[in-house]
Write an enzyme that holds these catalytic residues in place. Structure first.
Site, PDB file in Angstrom:
ATOM      1  N   LYS A   1      42.958   7.923 -55.099  1.00 30.75           N
ATOM      2  CA  LYS A   1      43.667   7.196 -56.156  1.00 30.75           C
ATOM      3  C   LYS A   1      45.142   7.188 -55.799  1.00 30.75           C
ATOM      4  CE  LYS A   1      43.726  11.438 -58.924  1.00 30.75           C
ATOM      5  NZ  LYS A   1      43.360  12.060 -60.225  1.00 30.75           N
TER       6      LYS A   1
ATOM      7  N   ASP B   1      45.832  15.133 -50.795  1.00 34.86           N
ATOM      8  CA  ASP B   1      44.979  15.818 -51.763  1.00 34.86           C
ATOM      9  C   ASP B   1      43.528  15.855 -51.291  1.00 34.86           C
ATOM     10  OD1 ASP B   1      44.320  17.268 -53.934  1.00 34.86           O
ATOM     11  OD2 ASP B   1      44.791  15.740 -55.422  1.00 34.86           O
TER      12      ASP B   1
ATOM     13  N   THR C   1      51.147  21.667 -46.652  1.00 36.46           N
ATOM     14  CA  THR C   1      51.118  20.319 -46.084  1.00 36.46           C
ATOM     15  C   THR C   1      52.547  19.818 -45.900  1.00 36.46           C
ATOM     16  OG1 THR C   1      51.088  19.201 -48.233  1.00 36.46           O
ATOM     17  CG2 THR C   1      48.961  19.844 -47.299  1.00 36.46           C
ATOM     18  N   GLU C   2      52.657  18.683 -45.236  1.00 38.16           N
ATOM     19  CA  GLU C   2      53.978  18.070 -45.084  1.00 38.16           C
ATOM     20  C   GLU C   2      54.492  17.598 -46.442  1.00 38.16           C
ATOM     21  OE1 GLU C   2      54.131  14.234 -43.044  1.00 38.16           O
ATOM     22  OE2 GLU C   2      51.942  14.177 -43.091  1.00 38.16           O
ATOM     23  N   LEU C   3      55.803  17.537 -46.564  1.00 37.55           N
ATOM     24  CA  LEU C   3      56.454  17.143 -47.812  1.00 37.55           C
ATOM     25  C   LEU C   3      56.876  15.685 -47.732  1.00 37.55           C
ATOM     26  CD1 LEU C   3      57.636  18.131 -50.563  1.00 37.55           C
ATOM     27  CD2 LEU C   3      59.753  18.611 -49.327  1.00 37.55           C
ATOM     28  N   PHE C   4      56.624  14.937 -48.806  1.00 37.01           N
ATOM     29  CA  PHE C   4      56.987  13.525 -48.842  1.00 37.01           C
ATOM     30  C   PHE C   4      58.191  13.315 -49.751  1.00 37.01           C
ATOM     31  CE2 PHE C   4      52.817  13.411 -47.119  1.00 37.01           C
ATOM     32  CZ  PHE C   4      52.818  12.313 -46.270  1.00 37.01           C
TER      33      PHE C   4
END
EC number: 2.7.11.1
Length: 571
Positions: free
Chosen positions: A149, A166, A99-102
């Site tokens: 959450k 997630d 996935t993309e990284l934050f």
């Protein structure tokens, strides 16, 4: 890891495009997130790895999980974390997805790090989360997150951007309209989820708990010590203690709409329309998807702009010498910056009509000096003059400006009448010549290379002007000059006049409104200019340094197409 050390892959995906490092970004009950690199795009990504033996019991469950994660990788929404690919490692019994990284971690980490977040920013986050939920719930088939959450919402703090992530535990509703497995985090699980008969409204309940945590910075049901206690309160319809500590009545009402029973709970789409979340974008610099803010191109704000990042403290010294005329002192101000650059500004001082405090105030205004007070500069001017005029005295008496700093014998006669006549004659020399040489000589090799705008005040090396013969054509005056930037005469020597006229014909419309160029580009250093002038021209030039005006717009051209008021004139 040392910056010069080559990163070694722990493993790669089946295609060899993605390489995983040992660095762990996060860890959950069933998943570990590592830093990885996309070799094709050259960007860092997040590599999530699920241990299948810990969550699956049969090959049917394995195939179902893989199929759903694969479908989730096709989702495309600004509020949903972007999936790139996923695969199962049969030998290691792991499910992997990229996935993309934050940059700022999870919303819980971000909120715990920055406790004093404005409610309007929290509302912006809420809108982004709800927009993502609406997209999931209206997908075909609908997607339920089931584990929403703050730990599963990710933040790009420099953009004010949040995204739902997630999604590995999300469930797609295919032929039926409800799901039947119990999965999630107890504090965020809706009552109907425990009954194993639920739909997408469980995500709205979880969102309400997320918003409660964002508002209070408290984990829901933190008063409980065991999951069994949480379960008892949830199925009994008892709200967490943090709900009753919400000080904002409207915020409490909004959260309550999310936490009611499923039959009374509104959808994410309806919740997004709640007046509590009404957007007030006028206060925000960035909003999700709004792009860059419009520049504040108005006159007041432009005056506060700095063309360099750091303010440079300056050193200043003032020296003088007797002028060519009686009662005149030629003063030189040397301004040195910490970065090694320096400026020299030359101006005349009439000891019979000028006062050092008035000249100092003019310097502060015209040269935009912010780190020296006028009184300090006045004392330096007095020191320079007293070294030339023995009976010159300094008095700090702002109430008598005409007598200020003028205590001497009659060894110098008054030149006020001469100054007046010179001022009158200057009105006959016009600004077109000034505009022409400003436009034509920008790239002349004689321009000073020693100055750069410090962010504190203009450090232009001003050109001294020549006085020409009375046969010059008379033109209308467009702006005043000052002792620090005298007005250029419009009468030019024959060889120069043609060049200036040619420049003026192509640039007159620009010069008429914007007589200036960017402040951090210097004009011609006066001493270098003097090298090309005869002594006679130098003597005539000195007689022009007699008036005080406004230098604000001389030598500066606005970098933006904004309207500017005409420069004010002063004497």
């Amino acid at each position: 890891m040392n910056m010069n050390q080559v990163a070694e892959y722990v493993e790669t995906d089946p295609t060899g495009r993605y390489g995983r490092f040992a660095e762990i970004l996060g860890r959950g009950a069933m998943k570990t997130v590592y830093k990885a690199i996309d070799e094709k795009l050259g960007i860092e990504v997040a590599w999530s790895q699920v241990k299948l033996k810990e969550v699956l019991r049969s090959s049917v469950d394995l195939q179902r999980l893989y199929s759903e994660v694969h479908l989730l990788s096709t989702l495309n929404h600004k509020s949903i974390i972007r999936f790139y690919t996923s695969w199962i490692d049969v030998h290691n019994h792991t499910l992997n997805f990229i996935t993309e990284l934050f940059t700022s971690g999870t919303l819980r980490q971000y909120k715990n790090k920055y406790l004093r977040i404005d409610i309007r920013a929290i509302k912006s986050w809420a809108r982004q989360i709800l927009e993502g939920l609406v997209y999931l719930h209206e997908h075909d088939p609908p997607v339920i997150h089931r584990d929403l959450k703050c730990d599963n919402i990710f933040v790009n703090g420099h953009l004010g951007q949040v995204k739902i992530g997630d999604l590995g535990l999300a469930r797609m509703l295919r032929d039926c309209h409800s799901a039947h497995s119990i999965i999630g985090t107890p504090e965020f699980m809706a009552p109907e989820l425990y009954e194993e008969n639920y739909n997408e409204l469980i995500d709205v309940y979880s969102f309400g708990m997320c918003f409660l945590e964002m508002i209070t910075s408290e984990f829901p049901y933190s008063e409980c010590n065991h999951p069994a206690q949480i379960y008892k309160k949830v199925v009994g319809g008892k709200l967490p203690g943090a709900f009753y500590r919400v000080g904002d009545i409207e915020a409490q009402r909004f959260i309550g709409k999310c936490l009611v029973s499923a039959s009374k709970r509104v959808s994410a789409k309806e919740l997004l329309q709640d007046p509590f979340l009404a957007s007030d974008e006028s206060w925000m610099v960035y909003t999700s998807g709004a792009g860059n803010p419009k520049p504040f191109l108005n006159e007041n704000e432009m005056d506060t702009l700095k063309l360099e990042d750091d303010e440079l403290r300056t050193e200043m010294s003032i020296a003088g010498k007797l002028g060519a005329e009686d009662n005149k002192i030629d003063l030189e101000v040397q301004i040195a910056y910490d970065n090694g650059l320096a400026n020299n500004v030359f101006f005349p001082f009439d000891i019979m009509n000028d006062t050092s405090i008035d000249v100092a105030k003019e310097m502060v205004k015209e040269l935009e000096i912010i780190d020296w007070e006028p009184v300090e500069i006045a004392k330096m001017i007095d020191g320079a003059i007293s070294s030339l005029v023995s009976d010159w005295k300094y008095e700090e008496d702002d109430e008598t400006p005409h007598d200020h700093h003028r205590h001497r014998t009659d060894s110098f006669h008054s030149s006020s009448s001469h100054a007046s006549s010179s001022q009158a004659s200057l009105s006959n020399y016009m600004a077109r010549g000034l505009q022409d040489w400003v436009q034509d000589d920008l790239h002349d090799e004689t321009y000073s290379q020693s100055s750069s705008h410090s962010g504190s005040y203009s450090n232009l090396n001003y050109i001294a002007v020549d006085e020409y013969s009375s046969q010059s054509p008379v033109m209308s005056r467009t702006h005043n000059m000052t002792r620090f930037c005298p007005e250029e005469s419009s009468h030019l020597q024959s060889g120069q006049a043609n060049a200036y006229a040619a420049s003026s014909s192509t640039n007159r419309s620009l010069a008429s409104d914007n007589r200036t160029l960017t402040r951090n580009r210097s004009l011609v250093d006066v001493q270098r200019q003097l090298l090309h002038r005869s002594p006679g021209e130098e003597a005539r030039k000195r007689r022009l340094f007699k008036t005080v005006g406004d230098v604000e717009t001389v030598g500066f051209q606005s970098p933006y197409a904004v309207s500017r008021k005409p420069p004010s004139s002063r004497r």
